[in-house]
Design an enzyme around this catalytic site. Structure first.
Site, mmCIF file in Angstrom:
data_model
loop_
_atom_site.group_PDB
_atom_site.id
_atom_site.type_symbol
_atom_site.label_atom_id
_atom_site.label_comp_id
_atom_site.label_asym_id
_atom_site.label_seq_id
_atom_site.Cartn_x
_atom_site.Cartn_y
_atom_site.Cartn_z
ATOM 1 N N THR A 102 0.868 -1.182 0.000
ATOM 2 C CA THR A 102 0.000 0.000 0.000
ATOM 3 C C THR A 102 0.898 1.222 0.000
ATOM 4 O OG1 THR A 102 -1.741 -1.181 1.212
ATOM 5 C CG2 THR A 102 -1.827 1.237 1.226
ATOM 6 N N LYS A 179 -7.445 1.327 -2.705
ATOM 7 C CA LYS A 179 -7.052 0.860 -1.374
ATOM 8 C C LYS A 179 -7.048 2.007 -0.367
ATOM 9 C CE LYS A 179 -5.386 -1.716 1.938
ATOM 10 N NZ LYS A 179 -4.055 -2.341 1.888
ATOM 11 N N LYS A 247 0.403 5.332 8.676
ATOM 12 C CA LYS A 247 1.075 5.510 7.388
ATOM 13 C C LYS A 247 0.067 5.652 6.262
ATOM 14 C CE LYS A 247 2.000 2.124 4.948
ATOM 15 N NZ LYS A 247 1.406 1.420 3.760
#
Length: 293
Positions: A102, A179, A247
């Site tokens: 990701t 995502k 993150k």
């Protein structure tokens, strides 16, 4: 023995998610090379027939497909482009890089362009789900890239993903974009539940009543794993670490302006990390915000 009719695969990154994903590749009969920054996580694969490489470059040599499952955009750049040990130093022209990390759409498009300079193909294919679906092979996969590259990758993606939930959502970068949308909803939902729990405490409501109100709310589907942490008092082992949620929220904020709720959830993550909870399960954030852990 590996099936010689299948492409040779390198799998780079054997963390909580990468290890079960790579295990599916090995079990399916692929000739598999693996690499991890800490070699001890790769050794079990070596005992079961995979080649354990000392560098990403050695893992990628002679492989038709290279799969990445890494934590950050910088980790992806380092593994691919390190001048001494990166994938591009050994990968043959036409090698397909499947990036399940990701890292966000901007980084995905940058990586694709840099790989193209080496005549390497790229598909961003991040996954949605935790360790259990990765182990079961039922993850959701959002793929971004060329349709031909997607068809080439589909047999592998269907090993760790539910074949009915492996989708090409658009060109390079759109898998990573999808995502981030999903993980934004995850992060803000966790934070919203945390504030609801805290408000219930401040208003001196019985915890069972607060729980039932949340369960009946639009956020009810997100509450069971949070409630399990409340009841057990344990935020580990983590299926998805709080540091990784932070993150991902950082990536969301870097891609779009005026995401006030996302920014607030990110700051809640940062406070919890500062208090020593970086490796806790991300859903523990709600319990921490409520003062219940």
């Amino acid at each position: 023995m590996p099936d010689t009719n299948l492409p040779k695969v390198a799998f780079l990154g054997l963390g909580r998610m990468g290890a079960p994903m790579a295990r599916h590749v090995l079990t399916a009969g692929y000739d598999l090379a693996v690499w991890n920054r800490t070699r001890d996580k790769a050794e079990p694969f070596g005992r079961d027939g995979a080649q354990v490489a000392d560098t990403p470059a050695l893992a990628a040599a002679g492989r038709q497909v290279v799969v990445l499952m890494l934590a950050t955009p910088d980790a992806v750049r380092d593994v691919l482009f390190d001048p001494d040990a990166g994938v591009v130093t050994t990968a043959e022209p036409g090698t397909l890089v499947i990036d399940s990390s990701t890292i966000g759409p901007t980084a995905s498009r940058e990586v694709a362009a840099r790989l193209a300079e080496h005549d390497l193909r790229y598909l961003d294919a991040p996954v949605y789900g935790s360790v259990a679906p990765a182990t079961e092979g039922t993850l959701r996969v959002f793929a971004g890239g060329d349709a031909a590259d997607f068809e080439r990758a589909r047999p592998l993606l269907g090993l760790w993903g539910d074949p009915d939930k492996v989708d090409l959502v658009g060109p390079v970068g759109t898998g990573s974009a999808a995502k981030l949308v999903v993980n934004l909803t995850l992060g803000t939902s966790i934070a919203a539940i945390g504030e609801a729990l805290r408000l219930g405490r401040e208003l001196n409501l019985e915890q069972s009543l607060v729980d039932s109100l949340i369960e009946a709310s639009p956020l009810g589907a997100a509450f069971p794993p949070i409630k399990a942490i409340m009841e057990s008092g344990k935020a580990q082992p983590a299926n998805f670490e709080l540091s990784l949620l932070r993150k991902d929220l950082d990536l969301c904020l870097a891609e779009a302006d005026d995401l006030a709720l996302t920014g607030a959830a990110r700051e809640a993550c940062q406070r919890a990390i500062g208090a020593g909870h970086a490796s806790d399960d991300a859903r523990a954030l709600a319990v921490l915000m409520a003062g219940l852990l």
